[in-house]
Design a protein around this motif. Structure first.
Motif, mmCIF file in Angstrom:
data_model
loop_
_atom_site.group_PDB
_atom_site.id
_atom_site.type_symbol
_atom_site.label_atom_id
_atom_site.label_comp_id
_atom_site.label_asym_id
_atom_site.label_seq_id
_atom_site.Cartn_x
_atom_site.Cartn_y
_atom_site.Cartn_z
ATOM 1 N N GLY A 146 -7.577 -1.640 4.596
ATOM 2 C CA GLY A 146 -6.634 -0.619 4.130
ATOM 3 C C GLY A 146 -5.542 -0.258 5.100
ATOM 4 O O GLY A 146 -5.094 0.875 5.129
ATOM 5 N N ASN A 147 -5.088 -1.208 5.914
ATOM 6 C CA ASN A 147 -4.103 -0.826 6.922
ATOM 7 C C ASN A 147 -2.662 -1.221 6.613
ATOM 8 O O ASN A 147 -1.735 -0.638 7.143
ATOM 9 N N CYS A 148 -2.455 -2.207 5.739
ATOM 10 C CA CYS A 148 -1.069 -2.650 5.549
ATOM 11 C C CYS A 148 -0.298 -1.696 4.651
ATOM 12 O O CYS A 148 0.914 -1.619 4.736
ATOM 13 N N ARG A 149 -0.986 -0.971 3.810
ATOM 14 C CA ARG A 149 -0.421 0.054 2.921
ATOM 15 C C ARG A 149 0.485 -0.512 1.837
ATOM 16 O O ARG A 149 1.228 0.209 1.205
ATOM 17 N N SER A 197 -0.460 0.391 -2.130
ATOM 18 C CA SER A 197 -0.529 1.783 -2.585
ATOM 19 C C SER A 197 -0.107 1.905 -4.043
ATOM 20 O O SER A 197 0.905 1.340 -4.451
ATOM 21 N N ILE A 236 -11.339 4.909 7.090
ATOM 22 C CA ILE A 236 -10.915 5.310 5.754
ATOM 23 C C ILE A 236 -11.903 6.341 5.220
ATOM 24 O O ILE A 236 -13.109 6.183 5.337
ATOM 25 N N GLN A 284 -2.717 0.988 13.525
ATOM 26 C CA GLN A 284 -3.479 0.428 12.418
ATOM 27 C C GLN A 284 -2.625 0.299 11.151
ATOM 28 O O GLN A 284 -2.479 -0.782 10.599
ATOM 29 N N CYS A 285 -2.057 1.401 10.692
ATOM 30 C CA CYS A 285 -1.285 1.373 9.445
ATOM 31 C C CYS A 285 0.181 1.046 9.716
ATOM 32 O O CYS A 285 0.781 1.549 10.664
ATOM 33 N N THR A 286 0.721 0.241 8.834
ATOM 34 C CA THR A 286 2.079 -0.241 9.019
ATOM 35 C C THR A 286 3.124 0.879 9.190
ATOM 36 O O THR A 286 3.891 0.847 10.149
ATOM 37 N N PRO A 287 3.177 1.861 8.288
ATOM 38 C CA PRO A 287 4.257 2.851 8.405
ATOM 39 C C PRO A 287 4.230 3.598 9.742
ATOM 40 O O PRO A 287 5.277 3.865 10.330
ATOM 41 N N ARG A 328 2.623 2.618 12.665
ATOM 42 C CA ARG A 328 2.803 1.715 13.797
ATOM 43 C C ARG A 328 4.270 1.405 14.046
ATOM 44 O O ARG A 328 4.774 1.519 15.160
ATOM 45 N N ASN A 342 1.552 7.971 3.730
ATOM 46 C CA ASN A 342 0.919 6.731 3.292
ATOM 47 C C ASN A 342 0.165 6.050 4.427
ATOM 48 O O ASN A 342 0.408 4.897 4.755
ATOM 49 N N ILE A 377 -3.819 6.063 6.866
ATOM 50 C CA ILE A 377 -5.240 6.385 6.786
ATOM 51 C C ILE A 377 -5.506 7.802 7.309
ATOM 52 O O ILE A 377 -6.244 8.551 6.708
#
Lengths: 502, 426
Positions: A43-46, A49, B190, B345-348, B350, B386, B388
């Motif tokens: 669930g990290n690339c988002r 969604s 998560i 971890q999450c694209t937005p 990072r 958007n 985690i």
């Protein structure tokens, strides 16, 4: 079963599925990078969604489990906007070096940018974070850190599928990078799967790097001949040369994976092939070769025919019929001296021949060694490198007339009195029966080089010269009879559509 | 003229306040003995009645959190979040350093209420002396029979494991903290599953802040009624305020919830440094929206008033900025911190935090154009929501509030900003 509504259409899906998988089964494709059906979710690339009714924030479809009555929207303005935002972030520090990138043409970033991005760039190249362009992770895999989008598919593959945990992420924020522990490498025997599952050009195969543009390649479905597992593969080829092998989804056999050993074992198909029949007096045309073989068959009682568990079921079935119909009295045996490996508990199995079980079920005896030591003066060896696997057999074969039907210049071919070129599995339609008794068909990928013929064509021609009929007009007729005769072989295994993400 | 209400900090100025001997002199561990004689659910009920709210930042009711544990659980862990890393917050350090037994007693009582036999204390890596004192205090407690196989002679078991962090801000996020204790990379998990169901090593886990647990012995000793008499209805009790920045007397002060910021600034902290004018206030740690001087004068320091003011009480890290502060510079420092601390971890988050930091830096250096400023505002909204965990919101809130409330300062630094003075004759 749970009833869910996706984009206004109510559908029934299995309980416990992740939304992304449920949507796929309903024909709705949700874009994603980090999600891979063969790996645990992250669930990290988002990118996946979506809107779920009743929840104010967007939810990642790859981590949300379907519930009865769930109402999902995957194409609203909010969702589309978010995808575009994520695309912009992913490309923020990506080098966009597509012209020199091997992934170009099958890249998740390219595909989804065209589909969900199409924004104008708001950055200049000099602002991007610089990382290492060529990191040798292990013997087979090379990493370009700048291209990496840190989806961690490769990390999870090593951790959860192979269990070797070689790959980790170091550093935080936009300086995060995939790496191995100091002094350690990505050395597991399945490492190249990370290249397949990498949705971008970050992980590349050392063997395939800079070899061929992917859009030139055509592909054919095939079965790996590396061991008795019979992993389902794609053969990617260009200009009649095999460029690479890739695993093809089959949940009953190999799932999404294959071993590096099998994957890299294709150069013998491209190189060092026997193109023309060769006798003591030099090169021969196929018809001359057949007559030369025929000349040795005058006394069937003196003939030993050696089949191979590397041959297809079709070749073996034809060979058996040939002996029965055209050469009664000749001895038929099969087997292999190939060194065995270990059962590693995942995919690789000890027997390094793809069709040992098929040979047994067709009814070809495996008493190879006894027969070779017997009195037969003429030995016809079909696709079997006896001397390569067991050099000590040279003395046994020394007094005999040896005919090698072979695709490559093996040790057996070099010691043979007559060499006749035959095709490899990549040039044939055929099937192997794996260790579990599953008969798996494959299609020819490339054209046979030179005068190479299939074993079926060879024995058909020989029996014609002997004035006998094998009884089949075509290979299709052969296959039909074979699958009718042998119990359980009539079952056709449906090919799964490949889930290739990105 | 208001004064401090010393409930948790009543002992910290004593000599050797961190030792068990000193703690016992002041009636230490009496509350624990009392609690252990009660039924665990009774203890939970008292904490619930007290209205105690988490002191880590979110202000979630502690008693309610405890009741989220599944009834049929076979094992429970309590994790103490001592990874105090929020810029501008330094109150847990005071407890750990000067009165560690208060927190340990709170842990003993809480573990009893939760039916937990093992607590983990995750302490920030940079806390050197607090760490040494905490280790010594736990050692003392073991030797005195407060911890171990026979807690205070009741036959109950309780072990405490201290885990030192390695300097990542994100490990203060509760699920990242669990990962870090487990030896994994410190990045948030998560949710769901929530830690109460699937937490540390897959077991039911409650995570509480140091200050929250330090409140528990007090509540047990005084009873919920007395505890509620302090503070406001929805934010009962006292609060440790970490005041820093341009004040005459910065420091940690214990005040009742609901105290006005104005009084706190003038009576407790001695006013703005050098008698200068106030410009901006961050009331709850660096990641909450900033307030202008005008807004802050109406502010009361409790959860609900802060929310009405459009900000949050958070971890009660009060950062005071006077008229000499360059708000662009301040945001530059802050976004630099966040860009460095995003777990990646999450694209937005990072990519976005780094980008935001770069743009703010560009503006601060006077090298940005108005398009860059617009991009910054745009990015702020793109990052938020958007991901985690809420780290991206923690970046979004200061960025949006600084740029909105002090917009002119940002605009004046842009290359192509409108001229400040109108041309003569125009």
């Amino acid at each position: 079963m749970a009833k869910i509504t996706i984009n206004g259409v109510e559908q029934a899906v299995e309980d416990g599925l992740y939304l992304i998988e449920a949507a796929r089964r309903c024909g709705v494709d949700i874009p994603h990078y980090c999600y891979h059906p063969g790996l645990p979710v992250e669930g990290n690339c988002r990118m996946c969604s979506v809107e779920v009714e009743g929840i104010p924030k967007l939810q990642t479809a790859c981590t949300t489990i379907v519930q009865d009555g769930m109402v999902v929207i995957t194409d609203s303005e909010k969702v589309v906007g978010e995808r575009s935002d994520v695309m912009e972030f992913l490309l923020r520090n990506h080098p966009i070096d597509c012209p020199i990138c091997d992934q170009a043409g099958e890249c998740g970033l390219q595909d989804y940018y065209m589909e969900h991005g199409l924004h104008d760039s708001r950055i200049t190249v000099s602002e991007k974070v610089k990382k290492k362009k060529r990191v040798d992770l292990g013997p087979n895999v090379v990493l370009d850190s700048e291209r990496c989008i840190l989806c961690t598919r490769c990390v999870r593959f090593c951790k959860d599928v192979v269990g070797t945990e070689e790959l980790v992420i170091k550093n935080r924020s936009n300086h995060a990078e995939i790496t191995t522990f100091p002094g350690k490498g990505l050395v597991n025997p399945y490492a190249l799967n990370t290249v397949d599952i990498c949705p971008v050009g970050a992980l590349t195969s050392r063997k395939f790097r800079f070899q061929c543009r992917v859009w030139y390649m055509k592909n054919a479905t095939s079965i790996c001949p590396g061991c008795e597992r019979g992993c389902n593969i794609w053969i990617d080829h260009h200009e009649n040369k095999i460029q690479r092998l890739r695993p093809r989804l089959n949940p009953d056999v190999n799932n999404y994976w294959m071993c590096d050993e099998g994957r890299l074992d294709f150069h013998w198909i491209n190189d060092d092939r026997v193109l023309r029949a060769e006798g003591p007096d030099g090169l021969m045309r196929p018809d001359e070769a057949d007559r030369a073989v025929l000349a040795l068959l005058s006394n069937p009682g003196d003939v030993l025919i050696v089949a191979s568990p590397r041959s297809t079921n079709e070749s073996l079935f034809a060979l058996k019929r040939f002996v029965e119909v055209a050469l009664p009295g000749a001895a038929l045996t099969g087997g292999s001296f190939r060194p065995t490996g270990d059962d590693d508990g995942f995919l690789r199995l000890p027997d390094k021949n793809p069709n040992s079980r098929g040979m047994r079920e067709i009814g070809i005896a495996g008493d190879l060694e006894n027969r070779l030591n017997g009195s037969a003066g003429v030995v016809l060896v079909f696709e079997n490198d006896l001397l390569g696997d067991r050099p000590d057999l040279e003395s046994v074969l020394a007094g005999k007339k040896v005919v090698a039907f072979t695709s490559n210049r093996t040790a057996t071919a070099r010691g043979a009195d007559l060499v006749v070129p035959v095709t490899t599995y990549a040039e044939l339609n055929g099937s192997f029966t794996n260790h579990a008794g599953l008969r798996q068909e494959f299609r020819s990928a490339i054209r046979p080089p030179g005068d190479s013929r299939s074993v079926f064509d060879v024995v058909k021609s020989l029996s014609g010269l002997l004035g006998k009929e094998l009884g089949w007009e075509s290979e299709t007729a052969l296959t039909k009879e074979m699958t009718d005769v042998i119990t359980g072989w009539g079952v056709r295994v449906e090919e799964e559509t490949e889930l290739h993400a990105g | 003229m208001i004064e401090e209400t010393k409930v948790l900090t009543s002992r910290i100025h004593k000599k050797d306040s961190h030792t068990l001997e000193s703690y016992r002199e002041d009636g230490g561990y009496e509350a624990a003995a009392m609690a252990l004689a009660m039924d665990p659910d009774e203890v939970t009920a008292i904490v619930k009645d007290s209205g105690l709210r988490g002191r880590g930042g979110a202000g979630f009711p502690t008693g309610l959190k405890w009741t989220f544990l599944p009834k049929d659980r076979d094992f429970t862990y309590l994790c103490v979040n001592a990874d105090e890393s929020e810029p501008g917050t330094f109150k847990d350090r005071v407890i750990l350093d000067l009165d560690p037994h208060l927190m340990i007693e709170g842990t003993v009582i809480s573990c009893h209420a939760l039916k937990s036999e093992h607590a983990f204390i995750y302490i920030r890596g940079e806390f050197c002396r607090p760490y040494r004192r905490l280790v010594a205090a736990v050692q003392e407690a073991y030797e005195a029979g407060i911890l171990g196989d026979n807690v205070l002679g009741t036959g109950r078991k309780l072990d405490i494991t201290i885990h030192k962090g390695a300097g990542a801000y994100i490990c203060g996020e509760e699920t990242a903290l669990l990962n870090s204790i487990e030896g994994l990379r410190g990045q948030p998990r998560i949710k769901p599953p929530f830690p109460t169901n699937h937490g540390l090593f897959g077991r039911s886990t409650v995570i509480n802040n140091v200050e929250t647990l330090a409140n528990v012995p007090v509540i047990l000793k005084e009873g919920a009624e007395v505890y509620r008499s302090r503070g406001t209805e929805k934010s009962p009790g006292t609060r440790l305020f970490s005041v820093s920045g341009h004040v005459e007397r910065p420091g940690v002060y214990e005040l009742e919830h609901g105290v006005s910021f104005k009084d706190m600034l003038n009576d407790i902290c001695g006013g703005v440094k050098g008698g200068r004018a106030l410009k901006a206030v961050v009331p709850g740690g660096s990641s909450v929206p900033v307030l202008t001087a005008e807004e802050s004068m109406k502010l009361q320091m409790d959860f609900e008033s802060c929310q009405e003011c459009g900000t949050m009480l958070g971890s009660a890290g009060v950062i005071v900025m006077d008229e000499t502060t360059d708000m662009v510079w301040a945001l530059d420092k802050l976004t630099h911190f966040y860009a460095h601390e995003s777990c990646g971890q999450c694209t937005p988050c990072r990519e976005g935090t780094g980008w935001v930091a770069e743009l703010v830096h560009l503006i601060n250096q006077g090298r940005a154009k108005s398009a860059d400023f617009d991009k910054l505002i745009d990015l702020g909204t793109q990052i938020c929501g958007n991901t985690i965990c809420v780290f991206s919101d923690a970046v979004f809130m200061p960025v949006m509030s600084y740029t909105t409330k002090f917009r002119s300062e940002f605009e004046s630094k842009l290359i192509d900003s409108a001229p400040v003075h109108e041309k003569v004759g125009a």
